[in-house]
Scaffold this motif. Structure first.
Motif, PDB file in Angstrom:
ATOM      1  N   VAL A  58       0.734  -1.080   0.095  1.00  0.00           N
ATOM      2  CA  VAL A  58      -0.040  -0.147  -0.088  1.00  0.00           C
ATOM      3  C   VAL A  58       0.901   1.303  -0.169  1.00  0.00           C
ATOM      4  O   VAL A  58       1.726   1.392   0.794  1.00  0.00           O
TER       5      VAL A  58
ATOM      6  N   SER B 232       0.804   5.299   0.474  1.00  0.00           N
ATOM      7  CA  SER B 232      -0.120   6.465   0.807  1.00  0.00           C
ATOM      8  C   SER B 232       0.452   7.894   0.434  1.00  0.00           C
ATOM      9  O   SER B 232       1.690   7.780   0.227  1.00  0.00           O
TER      10      SER B 232
ATOM     11  N   ASP C 220      -4.477   6.825  -1.302  1.00  0.00           N
ATOM     12  CA  ASP C 220      -4.095   5.434  -1.446  1.00  0.00           C
ATOM     13  C   ASP C 220      -4.059   4.671  -2.690  1.00  0.00           C
ATOM     14  O   ASP C 220      -4.922   4.724  -3.127  1.00  0.00           O
TER      15      ASP C 220
ATOM     16  N   ASP D 105      -3.314   0.197  -3.662  1.00  0.00           N
ATOM     17  CA  ASP D 105      -3.045  -0.896  -3.210  1.00  0.00           C
ATOM     18  C   ASP D 105      -2.357  -1.733  -4.548  1.00  0.00           C
ATOM     19  O   ASP D 105      -3.009  -1.787  -5.475  1.00  0.00           O
TER      20      ASP D 105
END
Length: 95
Positions: free
Chosen positions: A21, A23, A63, A65
């Motif tokens: 992930v 951010s 974010d 993923d």
């Protein structure tokens, strides 16, 4: 009532080089199975690997993923940082 975006810190969590992930993402510049290029609060981030996939993208939260086989994470300086660095190097040379 207008919502104000707060600056989110930039963070990378990568598990076993297979999933992660990121951010603090401002934009996804490009992506394919071998390369993902993200604009982050800390500059342009290039992720290289194999079978890369953007599983989820939430630009409101900043974010991303990702999954796949990650080989390389490389930051490139953004325009502002690059200009400041050039100025400071030239300034040091001519002192």
């Amino acid at each position: 009532m207008e919502e104000k975006k707060t600056a989110q810190s930039h963070k990378i969590i990568l598990t076993n080089r297979q999933s992660g992930v990121v951010s603090g993402v401002l934009d996804v510049i490009s992506f394919d199975e071998k390369l993902i290029v993200l604009s982050t609060q800390c500059g342009k981030l290039t992720i290289k690997g194999d079978r890369l996939h953007v599983n989820q993208l939430n630009l409101e939260k900043g974010d991303v993923d990702i999954s796949g086989e990650v080989d390389t994470l490389v930051y490139s300086e953004d325009g502002k940082r690059s200009e400041n660095r050039k100025e400071s190097v030239l300034g040091r040379l001519f002192k």
